[in-house]
Every structure is written in C-alpha cells, then in structure tokens.
Write an enzyme that holds these catalytic residues in place. Structure first.
Site, PDB file in Angstrom:
ATOM      1  CB  CYS A 161      43.270  37.882  42.844  1.00 24.61           C
ATOM      2  SG  CYS A 161      42.882  38.126  44.590  1.00 24.61           S
ATOM      3  CG  LEU A 162      43.410  44.155  43.547  1.00 18.50           C
ATOM      4  CD1 LEU A 162      42.559  45.158  44.318  1.00 18.50           C
ATOM      5  CD2 LEU A 162      44.335  44.871  42.572  1.00 18.50           C
TER       6      LEU A 162
HETATM    7  O1  GNR Z   1      40.426  43.756  40.127  1.00 18.77           O
HETATM    8  C1  GNR Z   1      40.006  42.596  39.995  1.00 18.77           C
HETATM    9  N1  GNR Z   1      39.687  42.133  38.770  1.00 18.77           N
HETATM   10  C2  GNR Z   1      39.024  40.943  38.549  1.00 18.77           C
HETATM   11  C3  GNR Z   1      39.007  40.440  37.262  1.00 18.77           C
HETATM   12  C4  GNR Z   1      38.337  39.274  36.986  1.00 18.77           C
HETATM   13  C5  GNR Z   1      37.692  38.593  37.990  1.00 18.77           C
HETATM   14  C6  GNR Z   1      37.718  39.065  39.279  1.00 18.77           C
HETATM   15  C7  GNR Z   1      38.372  40.237  39.560  1.00 18.77           C
HETATM   16  S1  GNR Z   1      38.382  40.844  41.186  1.00 18.77           S
HETATM   17  C8  GNR Z   1      39.902  41.714  41.172  1.00 18.77           C
HETATM   18  C9  GNR Z   1      40.094  42.443  42.483  1.00 18.77           C
HETATM   19  C10 GNR Z   1      40.209  41.440  43.598  1.00 18.77           C
HETATM   20  O2  GNR Z   1      41.212  40.814  43.837  1.00 18.77           O
HETATM   21  N2  GNR Z   1      39.138  41.237  44.313  1.00 18.77           N
HETATM   22  O3  GNR Z   1      39.150  40.324  45.294  1.00 18.77           O
HETATM   23 NI    NI Z   2      40.649  38.853  44.678  1.00 19.30          NI
END
Ligand code: GNR
Ligand code: NI
Length: 190
Positions: free
Chosen positions: A94-95
């Site tokens: 998650c970012l």
């Molecule tokens: O970039 C993201 N990669 C990811 C990898 C596996 C499951 C979900 C994601 S979403 C994430 C970007 C993010 O934080 N979206 O809310």
């Molecule tokens: Ni996320």
C-alpha cells in the site's frame, strides 16, 4: 494536474469513511487527473482519493504491465455487491504503508457496481489481481487498510515502526522560531 502528497500511516485521515460523489463535475475530473498523476509517479497500481486527503469515494487503477500501453480505470462510488466463497491470497502492499508487504486472503472474485467518469452505472465481475485491488481500494473508502486483515502481532509491529518514523520526522522539523530567527535550534543540541 499535480502530483499530490500521499498520506502515510498513522495519519488519522486514512481511517475516515469517504463520502459518495454526488455529481461528476469538473472538480471530480480534476481530482481524478491528480490521482492518476500521483499513482503513476509513485508508482502504484491503484489509488483511493483519501490517500491524497480527499474523502470522496473515487478510485483510480491501472493494472497494465510496465511495458504495455496504459489501461487507466476509474471507479466512482464503487460497491462490492457479491463475493465468491473461494478465497485467494495475494502479497499486498500500500502506498500509505511504504515498503511493507504481507499476504492477505480475500474472496477470489467480486462483483462491483460503480459509476464511470460519464456518471453511467457499470457492473463488473472481477477476479485475480483486479478483484484483490478493488477490495483493497474499497477498503480505503471505508477507512480500512490491508494491515487490518493480517495478524494483530504483525499489525502492531508495523504501526509501531511507522509511528516512530512519524515522530522522528516531526522532531526533525525546524520549529517556527528557528525558521523566523537566527537563534540556535531549541532542541537536539549537545
Ligand atoms: O500499488 C499497489 N499495489 C498493490 C499490490 C497488491 C495489492 C494491492 C495493491 S494497491 C497498491 C496501491 C495502493 O496503496 N492503493 O491503495
Ligand atoms: Ni492502499
């Protein structure tokens, strides 16, 4: 368009429940533009508006391979209306929780209703990475993070690490006196 700052845990705004979009107007289109720019720059495969501090139910996504043409997708007011009994496990990131990855089990397939950018109602049946990502993003709109789906022990460890990092970043910031004046920094000396 602009690249916006991505909120990082333990920012409390990530726990807010986002509000449905009432009308897809110029401000929503501008938000979507900023979200794509921010998501591609990060880089990430999905982004929920709350991750840039906007508590509206808007999600952007692009699951195309790096060397393939982009496939930008927008989901406004997405709702999971069905989920398979079958589960699958995916290593999620998650970012808003940078550089932490953990396996999460979720329904393998979901049915999702949403509005497209023209305000037209759409419904898709998703599986695989699209299903995982849609569930991860709809969770964000409800103030839920992927670490809520892992063990409490692991979640507590991650929260502790990011709380400590946030505290340090804050104490490293010069205070307003130091910015305004020429006196010695008031702390961390000696
Ligand atoms: O970039 C993201 N990669 C990811 C990898 C596996 C499951 C979900 C994601 S979403 C994430 C970007 C993010 O934080 N979206 O809310
Ligand atoms: Ni996320």
């Amino acid at each position: 368009m602009a690249i916006r700052d991505i909120l990082i845990i333990p920012d409390k705004r990530l726990r807010a429940k986002s509000e449905p979009v009432k009308a897809i107007d110029a401000s929503v289109r501008a938000l979507v533009g900023d979200m794509f720019e921010t998501m591609y720059a990060a880089p990430g495969i999905g982004l929920a508006a709350i991750q840039i501090g906007v508590a509206h139910r808007v999600v952007t996504m692009d699951l195309a391979a790096k060397d393939a043409p982009p496939e930008p997708k927008v989901f406004i007011n997405p709702e999971i209306v069905g989920a398979s009994a079958e589960k699958s496990t995916y290593e999620e990131g998650c970012l808003s929780i940078p550089e932490y990855y953990e396996a999460v089990e979720r329904p393998q397939a979901v049915k999702v209703k949403y509005l497209d950018l023209d305000g037209k109602a759409q419904e898709i049946e998703a599986d695989g990475l699209l299903a995982t990502c849609l569930q991860h993003e709809v969770d964000h709109l409800n103030g839920v993070l992927f670490i809520d789906h892992i063990s409490k022990l692991k979640r507590d460890m991650v929260m502790k690490k990011f709380k400590k990092a946030a505290k340090k970043a804050d104490s490293d910031k010069p205070n307003s006196d130091e910015l305004a004046g020429d006196k010695e920094p008031s702390h961390h000396i000696g």
